[in-house]
Design a protein around this motif. Structure first.
Motif, PDB file in Angstrom:
ATOM      1  N   ALA A 124       0.833  -1.205   0.000  1.00 58.06           N
ATOM      2  CA  ALA A 124       0.000   0.000   0.000  1.00 58.06           C
ATOM      3  C   ALA A 124       0.868   1.254   0.000  1.00 58.06           C
ATOM      4  CB  ALA A 124      -0.918   0.004   1.210  1.00 58.06           C
ATOM      5  N   ALA A 125       0.412   2.274  -0.707  1.00 48.86           N
ATOM      6  CA  ALA A 125       1.126   3.550  -0.760  1.00 48.86           C
ATOM      7  C   ALA A 125       0.946   4.307   0.547  1.00 48.86           C
ATOM      8  CB  ALA A 125       0.609   4.387  -1.927  1.00 48.86           C
ATOM      9  N   ARG A 142      -7.184  -0.695   1.327  1.00 50.99           N
ATOM     10  CA  ARG A 142      -5.938  -1.452   1.340  1.00 50.99           C
ATOM     11  C   ARG A 142      -4.875  -0.864   0.418  1.00 50.99           C
ATOM     12  NH1 ARG A 142      -6.558  -7.363  -1.139  1.00 50.99           N
ATOM     13  NH2 ARG A 142      -4.288  -7.135  -1.234  1.00 50.99           N
ATOM     14  N   GLU A 143      -5.249   0.054  -0.456  1.00 50.08           N
ATOM     15  CA  GLU A 143      -4.271   0.686  -1.342  1.00 50.08           C
ATOM     16  C   GLU A 143      -3.500   1.807  -0.655  1.00 50.08           C
ATOM     17  OE1 GLU A 143      -7.564   0.577  -2.047  1.00 50.08           O
ATOM     18  OE2 GLU A 143      -7.565  -1.194  -3.363  1.00 50.08           O
ATOM     19  N   GLU A 144      -3.861   2.116   0.607  1.00 54.16           N
ATOM     20  CA  GLU A 144      -3.194   3.209   1.308  1.00 54.16           C
ATOM     21  C   GLU A 144      -2.969   2.842   2.763  1.00 54.16           C
ATOM     22  OE1 GLU A 144      -6.485   6.236   2.947  1.00 54.16           O
ATOM     23  OE2 GLU A 144      -6.513   6.067   0.743  1.00 54.16           O
ATOM     24  N   GLY A 145      -2.144   3.637   3.438  1.00 57.22           N
ATOM     25  CA  GLY A 145      -1.900   3.396   4.859  1.00 57.22           C
ATOM     26  C   GLY A 145      -0.666   4.132   5.331  1.00 57.22           C
ATOM     27  N   TRP A 255       7.305   3.545   5.172  1.00 56.36           N
ATOM     28  CA  TRP A 255       8.296   4.511   5.639  1.00 56.36           C
ATOM     29  C   TRP A 255       7.775   5.941   5.679  1.00 56.36           C
ATOM     30  CZ3 TRP A 255      12.193   4.959   8.561  1.00 56.36           C
ATOM     31  CH2 TRP A 255      13.151   5.963   8.407  1.00 56.36           C
ATOM     32  N   THR A 256       7.389   6.520   4.548  1.00 55.58           N
ATOM     33  CA  THR A 256       6.914   7.899   4.512  1.00 55.58           C
ATOM     34  C   THR A 256       6.324   8.178   3.134  1.00 55.58           C
ATOM     35  OG1 THR A 256       7.512  10.218   4.984  1.00 55.58           O
ATOM     36  CG2 THR A 256       9.104   8.900   3.727  1.00 55.58           C
ATOM     37  N   VAL A 257       5.964   9.419   2.890  1.00 58.34           N
ATOM     38  CA  VAL A 257       5.375   9.799   1.611  1.00 58.34           C
ATOM     39  C   VAL A 257       6.312   9.405   0.464  1.00 58.34           C
ATOM     40  CG1 VAL A 257       4.545  11.719   0.205  1.00 58.34           C
ATOM     41  CG2 VAL A 257       4.095  11.700   2.660  1.00 58.34           C
TER      42      VAL A 257
END
Length: 337
Positions: A124-125, A142-145, A255-257
């Motif tokens: 996930a992004a 689920r595609e993000e987090g 980790w981060t953006v």
């Protein structure tokens, strides 16, 4: 004219059967029932290589593991991997909910590791957001987090709903969470500082040392990390079962953006502030497999009949500098106790 094999393949494709017929064999021998079920067969497990071949281990066998031809490997009090079935493995009854929250035959510690591996496969992004979630069992798409969602999803793979656990604990003991003005099940469990307080209350805290501090890192350990150069952690992840180029275990995290859920080689440069492990729940091994008698039996050793007392020292790894010492006395008709 289409040949018979080609015609048959076209027919299979039309009915959606070819992908199943030609699919690669499942890499995970156990039937996990957790998150992202379509990723389960892609999970590969390895015993923690950094502990060395001489690390003391206990091989346990559940009905599900026996059917799959594998044993559960216990290191440091937790199930951390699988090994080919051995006649020396100690048979276990079906695990109860105190060891297997989702009742899929996989102990919680190993279920957590499998969940972390599936999270890394999901990829996930990284995206920070406040979302209204269903309760209990809520999750962002689920595609993000963010980093906390890695832990939430991995624990949910073991049948442990961190959203519900944190929310109930906040309502039960609000003074233990002084930074929260009022409980919010949509976001409280997704904050690092809140999860740190929950972990201190309910998980087993271990030395925050990337070398283990006498208690080596094990797959599934939860790490709080300092990414800003101050004492307070801003990040967290889960120890993987693979070793990084730094010589330290990889960490499953987001980790981060600009990043995605993955296994990263962080511990060579990012300090650990806190380390936790799921609460140790002794597995129900038969009496003959416990204590000194169990160690002797698994090692193929025996003590002279006239021996009345013995001292057993166990280490979490062959290279460890600290361990546990226990004294045993022979009891007539009952072995050493």
């Amino acid at each position: 004219m289409v040949s018979r094999p080609a015609w048959l393949l076209l027919l299979l494709l039309q009915h959606g059967l070819a992908s199943r017929a030609l699919a690669a064999p499942c890499r995970l021998p156990l039937a996990d029932r957790g998150v992202f079920p379509e990723l389960t067969c892609k999970v590969e497990l390895a015993l923690p290589a950094w502990l060395g071949p001489g690390a003391p281990r206990l091989a346990l066998s559940t009905p599900e593991a026996r059917a799959a031809g594998v044993d559960l490997v216990v290191l440091g009090g937790g199930v951390v991997g699988l090994a080919p079935r051995s006649a020396a493995a100690i048979p276990l009854p079906t695990l109860g909910p105190e060891h297997d929250a989702d009742r899929d035959g996989i102990p919680d510690a190993l279920d957590l590791l499998i969940g972390a591996k599936k999270v890394a496969l999901n990829g996930a992004a990284y995206r920070e957001s406040y979302r209204v979630l269903r309760y209990p069992g809520g999750d962002v798409p689920r595609e993000e987090g963010v980093c906390t969602d890695v832990v939430i999803r991995a624990l949910r793979n073991a049948g442990l709903d961190l959203q519900r656990l944190v929310h109930e604990d906040v309502r039960r003991a609000p003074r233990a969470y002084p930074t929260l003005r009022r409980p919010d099940p949509n976001i409280d469990h997704r904050r690092v500082r809140t999860l740190l307080r929950y972990a201190k209350r309910h998980l087993r805290e271990l030395p925050a040392d990337r070398r283990g501090g006498g208690t080596p890192l094990l797959p599934g350990d939860l790490l709080f990390l300092d990414t800003m150069g101050d004492p307070a952690p801003e990040h967290l992840g889960i120890v993987s079962d693979r070793l990084g180029r730094s010589g330290y275990p990889l960490v499953v995290n987001n980790w981060t953006v600009g990043h995605r859920e993955s296994e990263m080689d962080l511990l060579g440069s990012v300090p650990i502030t806190h380390r936790f492990r799921l609460p140790a729940r002794p597995l129900p091994a038969p009496r003959a497999a416990r204590g000194l008698d169990g160690v002797l039996a698994r090692s193929g050793l025996s003590l002279p009949a006239e021996t009345r007392q013995a001292i057993l020292v166990t280490l979490p790894a062959a290279s460890a500098s600290a361990g546990e010492l226990r004294r045993y006395a022979r009891v007539a008709g009952a072995g050493f106790e």
